[in-house]
Scaffold this motif. Structure first.
Motif, PDB file in Angstrom:
ATOM      1  N   UNK A 104     -14.583  -0.538   8.233  1.00 41.18           N
ATOM      2  CA  UNK A 104     -14.183   0.744   8.819  1.00 41.18           C
ATOM      3  C   UNK A 104     -12.669   0.830   8.940  1.00 41.18           C
ATOM      4  N   UNK A 105     -12.062  -0.194   9.512  1.00 42.95           N
ATOM      5  CA  UNK A 105     -10.607  -0.186   9.705  1.00 42.95           C
ATOM      6  C   UNK A 105      -9.864  -0.203   8.377  1.00 42.95           C
ATOM      7  N   UNK A 106     -10.268  -1.082   7.486  1.00 47.26           N
ATOM      8  CA  UNK A 106      -9.525  -1.209   6.223  1.00 47.26           C
ATOM      9  C   UNK A 106      -9.702   0.017   5.334  1.00 47.26           C
ATOM     10  N   UNK A 107     -10.904   0.576   5.307  1.00 48.05           N
ATOM     11  CA  UNK A 107     -11.136   1.762   4.471  1.00 48.05           C
ATOM     12  C   UNK A 107     -10.322   2.954   4.968  1.00 48.05           C
ATOM     13  N   UNK A 108     -10.325   3.191   6.284  1.00 46.84           N
ATOM     14  CA  UNK A 108      -9.606   4.348   6.817  1.00 46.84           C
ATOM     15  C   UNK A 108      -8.098   4.194   6.670  1.00 46.84           C
ATOM     16  N   UNK A 109      -7.580   3.017   6.985  1.00 48.10           N
ATOM     17  CA  UNK A 109      -6.132   2.823   6.925  1.00 48.10           C
ATOM     18  C   UNK A 109      -5.621   2.783   5.487  1.00 48.10           C
ATOM     19  N   UNK A 110      -6.511   2.536   4.529  1.00 52.02           N
ATOM     20  CA  UNK A 110      -6.091   2.567   3.120  1.00 52.02           C
ATOM     21  C   UNK A 110      -5.928   3.992   2.612  1.00 52.02           C
ATOM     22  N   UNK A 166      -4.411   7.671   2.357  1.00 52.20           N
ATOM     23  CA  UNK A 166      -3.041   8.148   2.553  1.00 52.20           C
ATOM     24  C   UNK A 166      -2.890   8.989   3.821  1.00 52.20           C
ATOM     25  N   UNK A 167      -3.894   9.744   4.157  1.00 52.62           N
ATOM     26  CA  UNK A 167      -3.777  10.591   5.348  1.00 52.62           C
ATOM     27  C   UNK A 167      -3.777   9.780   6.634  1.00 52.62           C
ATOM     28  N   UNK A 168      -4.220   8.506   6.565  1.00 51.13           N
ATOM     29  CA  UNK A 168      -4.209   7.633   7.737  1.00 51.13           C
ATOM     30  C   UNK A 168      -3.206   6.492   7.589  1.00 51.13           C
ATOM     31  N   UNK A 218       6.811  -2.520   4.070  1.00 49.08           N
ATOM     32  CA  UNK A 218       6.191  -2.288   5.372  1.00 49.08           C
ATOM     33  C   UNK A 218       6.301  -0.817   5.760  1.00 49.08           C
ATOM     34  N   UNK A 219       5.168  -0.265   6.222  1.00 53.61           N
ATOM     35  CA  UNK A 219       5.123   1.124   6.641  1.00 53.61           C
ATOM     36  C   UNK A 219       4.502   1.190   8.034  1.00 53.61           C
TER      37      UNK A 219
END
Length: 389
Positions: A123-129, A131-133, A172-173
């Motif tokens: 859940x975390x990795x998919x969402x943060x990958x 662009x909108x997140x 880093x972003x």
């Protein structure tokens, strides 16, 4: 209350525990918690160069549910995490297993733990990958807890997530003050957890309790899509050290601090706890065997890793982690001398006061299972062997 309060409780009720049916993991925990730092675990003997009287040090059980010997392990774990954590803000995210699944959890602890870890991670990795997140690869430290404040069964994962990560250019972003919308993370988490549970059932890996029919299971499964799922995103921390200190209290030594036990007798155990709803300290009273039963239900299955690392913190992401570390640094370290003092135990001669050296060790022979054979052996070791107690 002494830090041996829980051990004393197990010792006093050992005869009653022997009459109960327990899984192997619980039998190992009972043996360890009852005999930690007692002659049943053996001992090491130290002596100074002047050959004064030996100093005896009883062995620790090193069981992860034992509070008696957890202090050193806890300090060591904290130091390792402080060396690992990137010096950036972190979010603390908690994913909870719906309580409707608790009867099924009891028959599938290891399987459900893996599913809970996987659903939280993806859940975390998919969402943060996306662009909108943020479009980043974050660092994630994750710990499994199975208890509530009153030692009830309440499986959930604590996730420490960097407020940023490496983008497609390996730069880093930062993510800012918000991780992802709570409604979005709940929806994705629900879909993933449900799909993993369905797959486990279809593959014959899931064991249903005798009181739950297949029809009842699927009715419960479908009904959970209509319920509110609990995923809590705490406010952003300036660094992850505070959450690490919180997790360390429970990752080593079990879910109860002996200081929470305010009174114990043959009929009642009085335990204090923090009610998360109103943030007030309250007390509950349990029968001793009920307290022990609640405690044992939180012993992790043998071989299950309850702390895991993903994304930039994963062992397989060394190159990405090194690049992030070069750009961000890590959480500041304590002075090395202070660390050594806290983590290194020096034993002194009771006669002349000089440091002693390990001379021999003794431990009981243990047969297969959990019984202790009192026939023991004594082994002499070189003076150069270091103390590992």
């Amino acid at each position: 209350m002494s830090n041996r309060a829980i051990q004393n409780l197990f010792f006093c009720f050992s005869d009653q525990l022997k009459k109960t049916q327990q899984p192997l993991k619980n039998l190992k925990a009972i043996d360890a918690l009852t005999h930690c730092r007692t002659p049943a675990m053996g001992a090491s003997y130290y002596r100074c160069q002047s050959n004064h009287a030996e100093v005896e040090q009883l062995h620790s059980c090193r069981h992860r549910s034992c509070y008696v010997c957890a202090h050193k392990q806890r300090l060591e774990w904290i130091e390792k995490q402080k060396a690992r954590l990137l010096n950036v803000p972190h979010f603390h995210v908690v994913f909870t297993l719906p309580h409707e699944y608790l009867p099924v959890w009891r028959y599938n602890e290891a399987l459900f733990a893996r599913i809970l870890f996987k659903a939280s991670q993806e859940t975390l990795q998919q969402l943060l990958a996306q662009q909108r997140h943020g479009g980043v690869i974050p660092g994630i430290l994750m710990a499994l807890h199975t208890w509530g404040r009153q030692l009830t069964l309440h499986p959930h994962t604590h996730c420490l997530v960097t407020a940023g990560g490496l983008d497609a250019n390996n730069d880093w972003k930062a993510l800012g003050n918000y991780l992802v919308p709570s409604a979005v993370i709940r929806s994705v988490y629900r879909g993933k957890l449900q799909s993993f549970i369905k797959a486990a059932f279809d593959e014959g890996e899931l064991i249903l309790p005798p009181t739950l029919s297949v029809a009842q299971f699927w009715a419960m499964y479908q009904g959970l899509y209509k319920k509110h799922w609990c995923v809590r995103i705490e406010e952003r921390y300036a660094h992850g050290k505070g959450v690490v200190l919180y997790l360390a209290r429970y990752c080593k030594g079990g879910p109860v601090d002996p200081r929470q036990l305010k009174q114990m007798n043959a009929d009642t155990v009085t335990m204090s706890y923090l009610d998360h709803r109103d943030k007030r300290i309250k007390q509950q009273q349990l029968k001793p065997m009920d307290f022990i039963t609640r405690l044992l239900q939180h012993v992790p299955p043998t071989g299950l890793h309850t702390i895991r690392y993903y994304g930039l913190y994963a062992p397989a992401s060394k190159l990405r982690y090194q690049r992030s570390r070069q750009q961000c640094g890590t959480v500041e370290q304590m002075p090395s001398a202070s660390r050594v003092d806290r983590l290194t135990m020096v034993i002194y001669c009771q006669t002349c006061g000089v440091p002693v050296q390990l001379r021999r060790r003794w431990w009981p022979r243990r047969s297969k299972g959990n019984s202790i054979n009192r026939e023991a052996q004594s082994v002499r070791v070189s003076d150069s062997v270091q103390n590992d107690q």
